[in-house]
Design an enzyme around this catalytic site. Structure first.
Site, PDB file in Angstrom:
ATOM      1  N   LYS A   1       0.912  -1.122  -0.145  1.00 43.55           N
ATOM      2  CA  LYS A   1      -0.055   0.092   0.071  1.00 43.55           C
ATOM      3  C   LYS A   1       0.805   1.216  -0.026  1.00 43.55           C
ATOM      4  CE  LYS A   1      -1.779  -1.258   3.635  1.00 43.55           C
ATOM      5  NZ  LYS A   1      -1.214  -2.582   4.201  1.00 43.55           N
TER       6      LYS A   1
ATOM      7  N   ARG B   1      -9.209   0.168   8.890  1.00 47.66           N
ATOM      8  CA  ARG B   1      -8.755  -1.170   9.450  1.00 47.66           C
ATOM      9  C   ARG B   1      -9.828  -1.809  10.259  1.00 47.66           C
ATOM     10  NH1 ARG B   1      -2.625  -1.365   9.252  1.00 47.66           N
ATOM     11  NH2 ARG B   1      -2.185   0.650   8.529  1.00 47.66           N
TER      12      ARG B   1
ATOM     13  N   ARG C   1      12.400  -5.148   4.713  1.00 50.17           N
ATOM     14  CA  ARG C   1      12.113  -3.850   4.350  1.00 50.17           C
ATOM     15  C   ARG C   1      12.851  -2.817   5.296  1.00 50.17           C
ATOM     16  NH1 ARG C   1       6.027  -1.596   5.317  1.00 50.17           N
ATOM     17  NH2 ARG C   1       6.610  -2.536   7.225  1.00 50.17           N
TER      18      ARG C   1
ATOM     19  N   ARG D   1      11.623  -0.934  10.939  1.00 49.39           N
ATOM     20  CA  ARG D   1      10.581  -0.598  11.775  1.00 49.39           C
ATOM     21  C   ARG D   1      10.295  -1.632  12.865  1.00 49.39           C
ATOM     22  NH1 ARG D   1       5.530   0.622   7.753  1.00 49.39           N
ATOM     23  NH2 ARG D   1       4.390  -0.722   9.599  1.00 49.39           N
TER      24      ARG D   1
ATOM     25  N   ARG E   1       0.353  -8.598  13.622  1.00 49.07           N
ATOM     26  CA  ARG E   1      -0.342  -7.695  12.653  1.00 49.07           C
ATOM     27  C   ARG E   1      -1.067  -8.566  11.626  1.00 49.07           C
ATOM     28  NH1 ARG E   1       4.673  -4.876  10.444  1.00 49.07           N
ATOM     29  NH2 ARG E   1       3.473  -3.741   9.211  1.00 49.07           N
TER      30      ARG E   1
HETATM   31  P1  AP5 Z   1       4.917  -1.618   1.710  1.00 50.64           P
HETATM   32  O1  AP5 Z   1       4.528  -0.522   0.557  1.00 50.64           O
HETATM   33  O2  AP5 Z   1       5.571  -0.690   2.610  1.00 50.64           O
HETATM   34  O3  AP5 Z   1       3.522  -2.204   2.191  1.00 50.64           O
HETATM   35  P2  AP5 Z   1       2.573  -1.616   3.282  1.00 50.64           P
HETATM   36  O4  AP5 Z   1       1.213  -2.450   2.611  1.00 50.64           O
HETATM   37  O5  AP5 Z   1       2.338  -0.169   3.203  1.00 50.64           O
HETATM   38  O6  AP5 Z   1       2.836  -2.320   4.435  1.00 50.64           O
HETATM   39  P3  AP5 Z   1       2.887  -1.567   5.934  1.00 50.64           P
HETATM   40  O7  AP5 Z   1       3.797  -2.496   6.626  1.00 50.64           O
HETATM   41  O8  AP5 Z   1       3.397  -0.315   6.017  1.00 50.64           O
HETATM   42  O9  AP5 Z   1       1.581  -1.694   6.180  1.00 50.64           O
HETATM   43  P4  AP5 Z   1       0.862  -1.512   7.689  1.00 50.64           P
HETATM   44  O10 AP5 Z   1      -0.682  -1.441   6.992  1.00 50.64           O
HETATM   45  O11 AP5 Z   1       1.096  -2.677   8.384  1.00 50.64           O
HETATM   46  O12 AP5 Z   1       1.708  -0.584   8.548  1.00 50.64           O
HETATM   47  P5  AP5 Z   1       1.001   1.198   8.550  1.00 50.64           P
HETATM   48  O13 AP5 Z   1       2.321   1.905   8.583  1.00 50.64           O
HETATM   49  O14 AP5 Z   1      -0.103   1.523   7.716  1.00 50.64           O
HETATM   50  O15 AP5 Z   1       5.785  -2.698   1.189  1.00 50.64           O
HETATM   51  C1  AP5 Z   1       6.225  -3.679   1.928  1.00 50.64           C
HETATM   52  C2  AP5 Z   1       7.645  -4.113   1.455  1.00 50.64           C
HETATM   53  O16 AP5 Z   1       7.374  -4.898   0.398  1.00 50.64           O
HETATM   54  C3  AP5 Z   1       8.537  -2.943   1.271  1.00 50.64           C
HETATM   55  O17 AP5 Z   1      10.002  -3.390   1.683  1.00 50.64           O
HETATM   56  C4  AP5 Z   1       8.448  -2.868  -0.440  1.00 50.64           C
HETATM   57  O18 AP5 Z   1       9.728  -2.194  -0.981  1.00 50.64           O
HETATM   58  C5  AP5 Z   1       8.080  -4.086  -0.906  1.00 50.64           C
HETATM   59  N1  AP5 Z   1       7.330  -4.232  -2.005  1.00 50.64           N
HETATM   60  C6  AP5 Z   1       6.349  -3.131  -2.166  1.00 50.64           C
HETATM   61  N2  AP5 Z   1       5.480  -3.721  -3.443  1.00 50.64           N
HETATM   62  C7  AP5 Z   1       6.284  -4.778  -3.858  1.00 50.64           C
HETATM   63  C8  AP5 Z   1       6.234  -5.556  -5.152  1.00 50.64           C
HETATM   64  N3  AP5 Z   1       5.394  -5.328  -5.904  1.00 50.64           N
HETATM   65  N4  AP5 Z   1       7.241  -6.528  -5.379  1.00 50.64           N
HETATM   66  C9  AP5 Z   1       7.882  -6.892  -4.362  1.00 50.64           C
HETATM   67  N5  AP5 Z   1       8.313  -5.995  -3.230  1.00 50.64           N
HETATM   68  C10 AP5 Z   1       7.669  -5.074  -2.856  1.00 50.64           C
HETATM   69  O19 AP5 Z   1       0.591   0.928   9.990  1.00 50.64           O
HETATM   70  C11 AP5 Z   1       1.618   0.654  10.933  1.00 50.64           C
HETATM   71  C12 AP5 Z   1       0.769   0.603  12.576  1.00 50.64           C
HETATM   72  O20 AP5 Z   1       0.231   1.995  12.737  1.00 50.64           O
HETATM   73  C13 AP5 Z   1      -0.382  -0.373  12.595  1.00 50.64           C
HETATM   74  O21 AP5 Z   1       0.167  -1.543  12.929  1.00 50.64           O
HETATM   75  C14 AP5 Z   1      -1.106   0.025  13.781  1.00 50.64           C
HETATM   76  O22 AP5 Z   1      -0.411  -0.015  14.965  1.00 50.64           O
HETATM   77  C15 AP5 Z   1      -1.121   1.751  13.127  1.00 50.64           C
HETATM   78  N6  AP5 Z   1      -2.257   2.118  12.481  1.00 50.64           N
HETATM   79  C16 AP5 Z   1      -1.958   2.852  11.340  1.00 50.64           C
HETATM   80  N7  AP5 Z   1      -3.180   2.902  10.594  1.00 50.64           N
HETATM   81  C17 AP5 Z   1      -4.080   2.485  11.611  1.00 50.64           C
HETATM   82  C18 AP5 Z   1      -5.674   2.472  11.443  1.00 50.64           C
HETATM   83  N8  AP5 Z   1      -6.476   2.953  10.681  1.00 50.64           N
HETATM   84  N9  AP5 Z   1      -6.116   1.888  12.543  1.00 50.64           N
HETATM   85  C19 AP5 Z   1      -5.715   1.702  13.597  1.00 50.64           C
HETATM   86  N10 AP5 Z   1      -4.300   1.586  13.783  1.00 50.64           N
HETATM   87  C20 AP5 Z   1      -3.319   1.895  12.589  1.00 50.64           C
END
Ligand code: AP5
Length: 213
Positions: free
Chosen positions: A13, A88, A127, A158, A169
């Site tokens: 994402k 979420r 990552r 991270r 997660r």
């Molecule tokens: P990446 O693009 O970083 O994936 P992502 O889906 O953004 O993963 P996140 O871990 O950031 O998502 P998340 O939802 O857990 O974390 P968030 O920060 O939102 O890609 C991942 C890896 O793959 C990278 O190394 C990338 O280079 C690689 N990659 C990408 N595309 C690729 C491809 N096509 N082929 C190969 N490799 C590829 O949230 C973190 C925390 O914040 C949550 O756990 C929670 O505690 C809190 N939080 C955030 N939002 C909320 C909410 N709405 N409600 C409650 N808590 C929340």
């Protein structure tokens, strides 16, 4: 145009959000990035969120909805938004719908990135992210400079990419986030499923094709 990016942690994402935002001429809103910035700055919101985030649990809905409402009411998102990881839980989907309705707007589409857990674990184990702009990287080392022009940040791991937190997660996703997919379908929102495995540009192409943009 308001697009919700939906999918498991590590589905891509955060990688796709800026690419789609540029293509559609709108800005991204990523709650994970907003919360990590609050943690770094040591604000009350950051202090409240930190424990949940480090464990891989969800931050309370009220905190998320406050962030989202504040942002969507401001000038940055007047022309639309790519919402990355914003919805979420079902209460968050309901709260976002109400907030948008008050502004005379609605979610135009949900892009759901499909991917298996084995690929997630592989991606997150490798990552690093820029400590400043949060750009995710693969095959880059902690301490390397961010390659985004003008950023100047360094890459870090991270805390929630440690194996226990990744496992947590994924459990949280199944229990609390997966039902959001059904909620949007039941409420008549356009839900588009995108195969998230393949090159980054290929996934962007699939997403744009699905959106017709
Ligand atoms: P990446 O693009 O970083 O994936 P992502 O889906 O953004 O993963 P996140 O871990 O950031 O998502 P998340 O939802 O857990 O974390 P968030 O920060 O939102 O890609 C991942 C890896 O793959 C990278 O190394 C990338 O280079 C690689 N990659 C990408 N595309 C690729 C491809 N096509 N082929 C190969 N490799 C590829 O949230 C973190 C925390 O914040 C949550 O756990 C929670 O505690 C809190 N939080 C955030 N939002 C909320 C909410 N709405 N409600 C409650 N808590 C929340």
């Amino acid at each position: 145009m308001i697009i919700v990016l939906f999918g498991k942690p590590g589905a891509g994402k955060g990688t796709q959000a800026p690419l789609l935002a540029e293509a559609l001429g709108v800005k991204t809103l990523a709650t994970g990035d907003v919360l990590r910035a609050a943690v770094r700055e040591g604000t009350p919101r950051g202090l409240e969120a930190k424990g949940y985030m480090d464990r891989g649990d969800l931050v309370p809905d009220a905190v998320i909805l406050a962030i989202v409402k504040e942002a969507l009411e401001g000038p940055d998102y007047r022309d639309g938004a790519i919402l990355d990881g914003v919805v979420r839980t079902v209460p968050q989907a309901e709260g976002l719908a109400t907030a948008l309705q008050e502004l005379g707007r609605q979610v135009d589409a949900v892009l759901c990135f499909d991917i298996e857990n084995e690929e997630i674990v592989r991606r997150l184990a490798g990552r690093t992210v820029c400590e400043r702009c949060q750009t995710p990287y693969t095959n880059a080392a902690v301490g390397d400079p961010c390659s985004r022009p003008g950023c100047g940040g360094r890459l870090v791991r991270r805390k929630d990419d440690e194996p226990d937190a990744i496992r947590r997660r994924l459990e949280v996703y199944e229990a609390q986030t997966a039902p959001v997919f059904d909620w949007y379908q039941q409420h008549g929102t356009r839900v588009l499923q995108i195969d998230a495995v393949g090159g980054v540009d290929e996934v962007t192409r699939r997403a744009r094709q699905a959106l017709g943009r």
